[in-house]
Design a protein around this motif. Structure first.
Motif, PDB file in Angstrom:
ATOM      1  N   LEU A 125       0.869  -1.175   0.000  1.00  0.00           N
ATOM      2  CA  LEU A 125       0.000   0.000   0.000  1.00  0.00           C
ATOM      3  C   LEU A 125       0.906   1.225   0.000  1.00  0.00           C
ATOM      4  N   ILE A 126       0.568   2.185  -0.846  1.00  0.00           N
ATOM      5  CA  ILE A 126       1.313   3.448  -0.866  1.00  0.00           C
ATOM      6  C   ILE A 126       0.364   4.563  -0.426  1.00  0.00           C
ATOM      7  N   ALA A 127       0.862   5.434   0.420  1.00  0.00           N
ATOM      8  CA  ALA A 127       0.051   6.551   0.912  1.00  0.00           C
ATOM      9  C   ALA A 127       0.928   7.798   0.887  1.00  0.00           C
ATOM     10  N   ARG A 128       0.445   8.874   1.492  1.00  0.00           N
ATOM     11  CA  ARG A 128       1.235  10.110   1.471  1.00  0.00           C
ATOM     12  C   ARG A 128       1.561  10.553   2.889  1.00  0.00           C
ATOM     13  N   ARG A 129       2.718  11.199   3.006  1.00  0.00           N
ATOM     14  CA  ARG A 129       3.014  11.819   4.291  1.00  0.00           C
ATOM     15  C   ARG A 129       1.974  12.920   4.499  1.00  0.00           C
ATOM     16  N   GLU A 187       6.327  10.908  -8.042  1.00  0.00           N
ATOM     17  CA  GLU A 187       6.825  10.164  -6.864  1.00  0.00           C
ATOM     18  C   GLU A 187       6.078   8.850  -6.700  1.00  0.00           C
ATOM     19  N   LEU A 188       4.789   8.859  -7.087  1.00  0.00           N
ATOM     20  CA  LEU A 188       4.024   7.615  -6.963  1.00  0.00           C
ATOM     21  C   LEU A 188       4.582   6.568  -7.923  1.00  0.00           C
ATOM     22  N   GLU A 189       4.812   6.997  -9.153  1.00  0.00           N
ATOM     23  CA  GLU A 189       5.318   6.019 -10.123  1.00  0.00           C
ATOM     24  C   GLU A 189       6.699   5.516  -9.700  1.00  0.00           C
ATOM     25  N   ASP A 190       7.528   6.422  -9.213  1.00  0.00           N
ATOM     26  CA  ASP A 190       8.869   6.014  -8.775  1.00  0.00           C
ATOM     27  C   ASP A 190       8.761   4.968  -7.664  1.00  0.00           C
ATOM     28  N   GLU A 191       7.826   5.180  -6.748  1.00  0.00           N
ATOM     29  CA  GLU A 191       7.694   4.252  -5.630  1.00  0.00           C
ATOM     30  C   GLU A 191       7.129   2.900  -6.098  1.00  0.00           C
TER      31      GLU A 191
END
Ligand code: PLP
Length: 448
Positions: A125-129, A187-191
């Motif tokens: 899961l990816i989220a944001r600070r 940044e999402l794609e990089d992650e």
């Protein structure tokens, strides 16, 4: 002394005994203008007879029927009403008792969807600070609020956190908002690429960041690019509209502004408007069909999901928002509130940014407008402002967020949609009194 376990053990809170329109009234008869709707909850204000009537009617008919055995008329009607107005592709509604439950269900649904599609390796899961998705352990892990997470770190599932879209702090000098939005989305794609695209299940974000940052919308184009990136890598997009949904930003669903549809959408606060505890997780027909055509069972559930009285309240609330044409009203009043906040506070030496959408507005406070340095956390400005505003008869929602690892202070305003034009100055006057009490006499006075 009462035996209630309050969140703030040493706060001497007044006892609320009544609510009327935009005001809450305590046992001593003091009236407080509900400038933040609690925490962006009370969109219809207090004591709305149509909503209390709908609740009473439902109680007279049926208080509870467990969803393991029955569905109920108000749950069916509310789901149909929400879907009739939901973003494209969203087709099913899973009711919960609040926001954390909705985001928790969203995370589990994303996981089960991929397990049922034969892709069990998709688990990241990816989220944001600088985000908040709730206080239960899964939702807390998704959120990037360091203060709330701190002591629970060892209990939290692993979640990647990328930068939020936060124009005031992260757009570089000379960079256009559009270019910044694309850079932030990258940044999402990089992650995703770093984790391995076929291991990522979902990305979760608030379309307008609420409690952790003070009504921060993304720049134009950011969410469109996020949608493209998710699609490119088969990653589900979960939008958390628990705070910013249900008309708060001037659209029934906040993502309408960004022109995108998520795969999963969480709503809560404004759905029950404080009259009942209710939230919901909405999902695409494709996700629902995968589960329905697979195991046929969403491996999740709480006793009070789809509660008849809560859904009856939600039905009455959403009905009122639509029938009373409150969304155009939010747009109109929101523009007025924004202008009034700028007029009153834009030149204040400790106001760095005034932002938001609709009746969801934030003021970011700084020590220095030039350097944008946050106020010293030891000053506890947010807490003092909350107390001073309360003293001045205004409920607002100041928070100490986290900026670059440091605490930064902001004020969140989310007044009821039913307020009238004259009450805008009531908010700004009382806020100015509080700002002057806490930040000194340089606080902006009413323009001559
Ligand atoms: N998500 C967002 C964006 C929120 O602002 C909140 C609460 O503030 C939650 C989730 C959690 O909702 P609840 O407090 O109803 O569990």
């Amino acid at each position: 002394m009462s035996h209630v376990f309050p969140r703030h053990c040493h706060a001497d809170l007044p006892t609320a005994v009544a609510g009327a329109g935009c005001y809450l009234i305590d046992r001593d008869g003091r009236r407080y203008f509900d400038g933040s709707g609690g925490a962006a909850v009370s969109c219809l204000g207090h004591g709305d007879p149509a909503i209390t009537e709908a609740i009473k009617d439902q109680l007279d008919k049926l208080a509870f029927a467990h969803t393991g055995f029955f569905t109920s008329e108000p749950a069916e009607a509310l789901a149909d009403l929400l879907i009739a107005h939901a973003p494209l592709g969203i087709d099913r509604v899973y009711f919960t008792s609040g926001g954390s439950e909705a985001t928790e269900a969203a995370i589990k649904l994303a996981r089960q969807y991929f397990v049922e599609r034969g892709q069990p390796q998709r688990r990241h899961l990816i989220a944001r600070r600088q985000s908040y998705h709730g206080n239960t352990l899964g939702a807390l892990a998704a959120g990037g609020n360091e203060w709330r997470r701190a002591q629970f770190g060892p209990l939290l599932i692993e979640v990647s956190h990328i930068a939020p879209c936060y124009e005031y702090r992260e757009r570089r000098e000379g960079e256009s908002p559009e270019a910044y939005g694309l850079r932030a989305a990258q940044e999402l794609e990089d992650e995703i690429l770093r984790l391995g695209p076929d291991t990522v299940m979902a990305f979760i974000a608030e379309p307008v960041v609420g409690a952790t940052a003070g009504a921060v919308p993304a720049v134009a184009g950011y969410f469109r690019r996020i949608r493209e990136i998710c699609d490119r890598h088969g990653v589900l997009l979960i939008l958390d509209e628990v705070m910013c949904g249900m008309g708060r930003t001037g659209h029934l669903f906040a993502c309408e502004h960004d022109g995108i549809s998520p795969d999963i959408l969480c709503i809560a606060k404004g759905l029950g408007a404080g009259y009942q505890p209710i939230g919901a997780m909405l999902c695409s027909g494709q996700i629902y069909d995968t589960i329905a055509g697979g195991s046929g069972f969403f491996q999740h559930g709480h006793t009070y999901i789809g509660h008849p009285v809560a859904t009856a309240a939600g039905l009455a609330v959403v009905g009122a928002i639509l029938e009373r044409e409150l969304i155009p009203r939010v747009q109109r009043l929101g523009a007025q509130l924004d202008a009034a906040l700028h007029g009153r506070f834009a030149q204040h030496p400790h106001v760095g940014d005034i932002r938001g959408r609709g009746l969801f507005r934030g003021i970011e406070l700084v020590a220095d407008r030039e350097t944008r340095a946050p106020l010293d956390p030891a000053l506890k400005t947010a807490a003092k402002l909350k107390a001073a505003a309360f003293e001045a008869g205004l409920i607002c929602y100041p928070m100490a967020g986290t900026i670059d690892g440091r605490r930064g202070d902001h004020i969140l305003l989310a007044p009821p949609f039913v307020m009238d034009d004259s009450q805008i100055s009531e908010i700004t006057d009382r806020l100015a009194t509080a700002m002057e009490a806490v930040l000194g006499p340089q606080a902006a006075r009413a323009p001559a």
